[in-house]
Design a protein around this motif. Structure first.
Motif, short mmCIF file in Angstrom:
data_model
loop_
_atom_site.label_atom_id
_atom_site.label_comp_id
_atom_site.label_asym_id
_atom_site.label_seq_id
_atom_site.Cartn_x
_atom_site.Cartn_y
_atom_site.Cartn_z
N TYR A 258 0.86 -1.19 0.00
CA TYR A 258 0.00 0.00 0.00
C TYR A 258 0.90 1.23 0.00
CZ TYR A 258 -3.33 3.43 1.92
OH TYR A 258 -4.11 4.53 2.15
N PHE A 259 0.78 2.07 -1.04
CA PHE A 259 1.61 3.26 -1.21
C PHE A 259 1.00 4.47 -0.51
CE2 PHE A 259 4.30 1.51 -4.49
CZ PHE A 259 5.37 2.39 -4.59
N GLN A 260 1.86 5.27 0.12
CA GLN A 260 1.49 6.61 0.55
C GLN A 260 2.54 7.58 0.01
OE1 GLN A 260 0.73 7.26 4.71
NE2 GLN A 260 -1.34 6.43 4.59
N VAL A 261 2.08 8.48 -0.85
CA VAL A 261 2.96 9.46 -1.48
C VAL A 261 2.35 10.83 -1.24
CG1 VAL A 261 4.14 10.16 -3.59
CG2 VAL A 261 3.52 7.76 -3.25
N GLY A 262 2.88 11.57 -0.26
CA GLY A 262 2.25 12.83 0.08
C GLY A 262 0.83 12.56 0.57
N GLY A 263 -0.14 13.18 -0.04
CA GLY A 263 -1.54 12.95 0.34
C GLY A 263 -2.23 11.94 -0.54
N LYS A 264 -1.49 11.27 -1.43
CA LYS A 264 -2.09 10.31 -2.36
C LYS A 264 -1.73 8.88 -1.97
CE LYS A 264 -0.42 11.72 -6.25
NZ LYS A 264 -0.24 11.83 -7.71
N ASN A 265 -2.58 7.96 -2.42
CA ASN A 265 -2.35 6.54 -2.15
C ASN A 265 -2.29 5.77 -3.46
OD1 ASN A 265 -2.64 7.11 0.64
ND2 ASN A 265 -4.87 6.98 0.42
N GLY A 266 -1.80 4.56 -3.37
CA GLY A 266 -1.73 3.70 -4.55
C GLY A 266 -1.30 2.30 -4.16
N THR A 267 -0.92 1.53 -5.14
CA THR A 267 -0.58 0.13 -4.94
C THR A 267 0.72 -0.19 -5.66
OG1 THR A 267 -2.92 -0.46 -4.80
CG2 THR A 267 -1.40 -2.25 -5.28
N GLY A 268 1.44 -1.16 -5.16
CA GLY A 268 2.64 -1.67 -5.82
C GLY A 268 2.79 -3.14 -5.53
N VAL A 269 3.79 -3.77 -6.13
CA VAL A 269 4.02 -5.19 -5.91
C VAL A 269 5.50 -5.43 -5.65
CG1 VAL A 269 4.23 -5.68 -8.39
CG2 VAL A 269 3.63 -7.53 -6.81
N LEU A 270 5.79 -6.25 -4.64
CA LEU A 270 7.17 -6.53 -4.24
C LEU A 270 7.85 -7.49 -5.20
CD1 LEU A 270 6.64 -6.92 -0.40
CD2 LEU A 270 8.20 -5.28 -1.46
N LEU A 271 9.08 -7.13 -5.59
CA LEU A 271 9.96 -8.02 -6.34
C LEU A 271 11.13 -8.40 -5.42
CD1 LEU A 271 10.04 -6.13 -9.76
CD2 LEU A 271 8.50 -7.96 -9.05
N LYS A 272 12.05 -9.16 -5.95
CA LYS A 272 13.19 -9.63 -5.16
C LYS A 272 14.04 -8.45 -4.69
CE LYS A 272 16.84 -13.14 -5.41
NZ LYS A 272 17.56 -14.09 -6.30
N ASP A 273 14.67 -8.61 -3.51
CA ASP A 273 15.61 -7.64 -2.94
C ASP A 273 14.95 -6.31 -2.58
OD1 ASP A 273 17.70 -9.48 -3.24
OD2 ASP A 273 18.08 -8.81 -5.30
N GLY A 274 13.64 -6.31 -2.32
CA GLY A 274 12.98 -5.10 -1.86
C GLY A 274 12.57 -4.13 -2.95
N TYR A 275 12.73 -4.50 -4.22
CA TYR A 275 12.28 -3.64 -5.32
C TYR A 275 10.75 -3.67 -5.40
CZ TYR A 275 17.03 -3.05 -7.07
OH TYR A 275 18.35 -2.71 -7.19
N ILE A 276 10.18 -2.57 -5.83
CA ILE A 276 8.72 -2.46 -5.94
C ILE A 276 8.38 -1.95 -7.34
CG2 ILE A 276 6.64 -1.32 -5.08
CD1 ILE A 276 8.13 -0.96 -2.41
N LEU A 277 7.51 -2.67 -8.00
CA LEU A 277 7.03 -2.30 -9.32
C LEU A 277 5.66 -1.63 -9.15
CD1 LEU A 277 8.16 -2.66 -12.19
CD2 LEU A 277 6.92 -4.82 -12.33
N THR A 278 5.45 -0.49 -9.81
CA THR A 278 4.18 0.21 -9.69
C THR A 278 3.94 1.04 -10.94
OG1 THR A 278 2.85 1.66 -8.26
CG2 THR A 278 5.19 2.20 -8.50
N ALA A 279 2.85 1.81 -10.93
CA ALA A 279 2.56 2.70 -12.05
C ALA A 279 3.35 4.00 -11.87
CB ALA A 279 1.07 2.99 -12.12
N ASP B 237 10.38 13.30 -5.92
CA ASP B 237 10.85 14.29 -4.95
C ASP B 237 10.06 14.28 -3.64
OD1 ASP B 237 12.73 15.21 -6.82
OD2 ASP B 237 11.19 16.45 -7.79
N ALA B 238 9.04 13.46 -3.56
CA ALA B 238 8.21 13.42 -2.35
C ALA B 238 8.67 12.30 -1.43
CB ALA B 238 6.75 13.21 -2.73
N LYS B 239 8.29 12.42 -0.16
CA LYS B 239 8.56 11.35 0.79
C LYS B 239 7.56 10.22 0.51
CE LYS B 239 8.73 10.24 5.75
NZ LYS B 239 9.98 9.47 5.62
N MET B 240 8.08 9.04 0.31
CA MET B 240 7.22 7.91 -0.03
C MET B 240 7.44 6.77 0.97
SD MET B 240 7.41 7.75 -4.20
CE MET B 240 9.17 7.37 -4.28
N LYS B 241 6.37 6.10 1.29
CA LYS B 241 6.48 4.91 2.13
C LYS B 241 5.40 3.90 1.72
CE LYS B 241 3.72 6.85 5.96
NZ LYS B 241 3.71 7.09 7.42
#
Length: 694
Positions: free
Chosen positions: A514-535, A542-546
């Motif tokens: 579950y993505f949080q980017v500033g005030g927006k949300n979204g989705t991603g999928v985990l790949l090997k070694d902590g990489y995340i594929l998303t749109a 430049d924003a803080k993302m978690k």
């Protein structure tokens, strides 16, 4: 028959069950009929309203030709109807014509009719929150043969998704029941929801009483569910597990399977019944059966399955059953026999000593006081039970056939098609000799590919010949199929097999973030070694993302790269300090094909880790050949969801809502769907390779 997956619970009634609708005001479904020892399953039913603090069921209710409750406000609703003669069905209930109705209750809306999605919300005046929400749901359905299916979902479903689930389970008619906080079911007194709502009404399934007393004309086998009633057998109090409940669960499943296989079979007990040694052994001895399987769960600090045979038996069937359970992943402890301490000529166990000439095998499936052991039994009891069914059939020379899945049906259909084209001589040969778990194995697969390739080449040649007006070539004669040598069986070479859809769903769920980017949300999928594929449009460099993982833990992430072409909506991020235990998916190298089933897990409309499924509709979107579209409905914040194939591999990233055309029966309809970036397209795969992402 009972089955629990990660997303739903299913109970299918057979000829040994009866169905009832029972109202007990102020009670939850697990409290309704709780003193009835014949009840094996309970499920919430129709909707309810609150009056003076007590829930009361909504709609007309009919019992034995009499109208027990009448409500004019639900006149447009559908009903589940069990006639006194004939198959149950979903339809309209006429309160003035109920003489021949054994049982009926109303709910809304009907969701399946004639084997197709049929959601009648407007005509039935279904409340909008029921019609339009995505939530936990329950349903009742009827198969072509009249069997009744009860389904409780464990995740959120829209009405359309619920309808498709019921169709996939074989229903030709289905009715939506109450959902949300009212959703619950109870199997063998195992409560699914911790704090059940006191909905005051439940669908009750009872085991008919005439199958437990050996009332079968000369059964070959009698199955004994160990302990029962006042005798709980071994217990694991910390986990709330009782031996008597597990043994009955296993025994009822085996009984139903043997009946399907036309094996004459009986039971010592079919409910939670106190059965001491004398009446139990009397039922076995007087049944006339040649064999008895006595099901138990062990205790005493050991580990693994045990089978025990009489000192006067050769132990071959005990070894056969033991090997079958071990082959399914349970630890193996021993096959043994035991005598009385003071008399070496008498069996120690009364199930051997007092059952006459019946060849009795005691099966101890694992140790209830061993956490690892009992966890395997709880998770795999149906697998172990089925293994015993198969082993018994093999030992006695009875024809065995596994539970047929939809995948196996599809394989049979596919084999018939290529038979018609001349690639094989008969589907039966392949199903018997070359197929395991719905897949063609090893060298057989290679032969099949060769023959299909020849057919394709032949057809291409014929097309060219016809274009040149030179007639056609003679039909291809398929290469003779190899004859298996029963004396020297060859283990086929392992090939990659699809996973079960329950496994795919778990992989997709665990790997979704579950993505949080500033005030927006979204989705991603985990790949090997902590990489995340998303749109691409989900992230902001430049924003803080978690992101949050399914475990609930939050991670800070760093932007890595986005595809250099503006119209290609895909990006890569990376967790700053990834744990080595993080789940992840592999990127598929198999590509996609029209009609292929996919699963995606997203976080749209604040429904976190919401699973959705659909099929590939178009393999390329016009003007954007690196995208395909599918019938997975995309909501806000679902962007970036990974679409996962039957192998548990990611094939694409869902990036945009769209409308897609799907064929339901003979009718093409437009439904909500999504545009998906195809990870196997060279434009995408080359970019991923340049980043060393796999």
């Amino acid at each position: 028959m009972y089955r629990k997956t990660d997303s739903y619970i299913l109970f299918e009634l057979d000829q040994n069950h009866s169905i009832d609708y029972q109202v007990e005001l102020g009670k939850s479904i697990s409290q309704i009929a709780n003193n009835d020892k014949d009840v094996v399953f309970r499920q919430n039913a129709t909707f309810a309203f609150k009056e003076n603090g007590i829930y009361k069921p909504i709609g007309n209710i009919v019992k034995e030709g009499k109208l027990n409750q009448s409500m004019s406000s639900t006149s447009k609703w559908s009903a589940f109807i069990v006639p006194k003669n004939g198959k149950p069905y979903v339809g309209k209930l006429n309160p003035n014509d109920i003489t021949n109705v054994k049982m009926a209750f109303q709910s809304t809306p009907q969701i399946v009719k004639n084997g197709q999605v049929f959601i009648n919300s407007k005509e039935e005046a279904t409340p909008s929150d029921v019609a339009n929400s995505s939530t936990q749901r329950s349903a009742i359905g009827v198969k072509e043969n009249g069997s009744i299916l009860l389904v409780t979902t464990l995740t959120s479903f829209s009405l359309n998704e619920l309808a498709n689930l019921m169709i996939n389970l074989g229903c030709v008619e289905s009715l939506n029941l109450d959902g949300g906080g009212s959703t619950s079911s109870n199997y063998m007194n195992q409560q699914i929801v911790k704090n059940e709502r006191p909905v005051s009404a439940a669908i009750i399934v009872r085991q008919k009483q005439d199958i437990g007393d050996g009332n079968v004309s000369t059964p070959l086998l009698i199955i004994d569910a160990g302990h029962g009633g006042n005798d709980s057998g071994a217990e694991n109090k910390s986990l709330g597990i009782k031996e008597k409940e597990l043994t009955l669960q296993i025994s009822l499943y085996q009984y139903a399977r043997f009946q399907q296989l036309n094996v004459p079979v009986a039971l010592t007990r079919n409910k939670d019944e106190t059965l001491d040694s004398t009446p139990r052994t009397k039922r076995v001895k007087e049944s006339g059966a040649k064999y008895c399987i006595s099901n138990h769960i062990n205790a005493g600090g050991g580990k693994g399955v045990e089978t025990i045979h009489s000192i006067y038996a050769d132990g071959k069937i005990a070894k056969k059953l033991f090997d079958a359970v071990v082959s399914c992943g349970q630890a193996g402890r021993r096959v043994f026999t035991r005598t009385l301490p003071d008399n070496p000529k008498r069996d120690y166990y009364y199930m051997h000593r007092d059952t006459g000439v019946v060849d009795t095998t005691i099966v101890e499936y694992g140790f209830i006081d061993n956490t690892e052991d009992v966890s395997r039994v709880q998770k795999n009891w149906q697998v172990y039970a089925e293994a015993v069914v198969k082993a018994f059939c093999e030992y006695t020379g009875i024809k065995y056939s596994p539970l047929t899945s939809s995948g196996e049906n599809e394989l049979q259909d596919a084999l018939k098609v290529i038979q018609e084209k001349g690639a094989i001589n008969t589907p039966d040969y392949w199903l018997k000799n070359a197929v395991k778990n719905g897949q063609v194995n090893g060298e057989y697969a290679a032969l099949l590919i060769q023959n299909v390739a020849k057919v394709i080449n032949q057809l291409q040649t014929e097309i060219i010949t016809l274009k040149n007006n030179q007639g056609s070539n003679p039909p291809l004669t398929p290469k003779p199929e190899p004859k298996p040598d029963p004396e020297t069986p060859t283990e086929p070479k392992p090939i990659e097999k699809p996973k079960s859809w329950d496994q795919v769903l778990k992989l997709a769920t665990d790997s979704s973030v579950y993505f949080q980017v500033g005030g927006k949300n979204g989705t991603g999928v985990l790949l090997k070694d902590g990489y995340i594929l998303t749109a691409k449009h989900v992230v902001h460099p430049d924003a803080k993302m978690k992101v949050q993982t399914k475990s609930g833990k939050w991670y800070d992430i760093t932007f890595i790269s986005e595809h250099p072409e503006k119209d290609v909506d895909i990006a890569i991020c990376k967790i700053d300090n990834p744990d080595s235990t993080l789940p992840y998916l592999h990127i598929s190298s198999k590509g996609i094909k029209s009609g292929q089933r996919l699963i995606a897990v997203g976080h749209g409309l604040n429904n976190k880790w919401m699973a959705k499924e659909g099929v590939v509709c178009r393999e390329q979107v016009g003007g954007q050949p690196w995208e395909f579209d599918c019938s997975i409905p995309l909501d806000n914040d679902d962007s970036g969801s990974g679409t996962v194939n039957e192998y548990g591999e990611i094939v694409g990233i869902a990036v945009q809502k769209t409308s897609v055309g799907v064929k339901i029966g003979s009718v093409s309809q437009s439904v909500r769907g999504s545009e998906v970036v195809n990870l196997s397209h060279t434009k995408i795969s080359d970019w991923l390779k340049s980043l060393k992402i796999s």
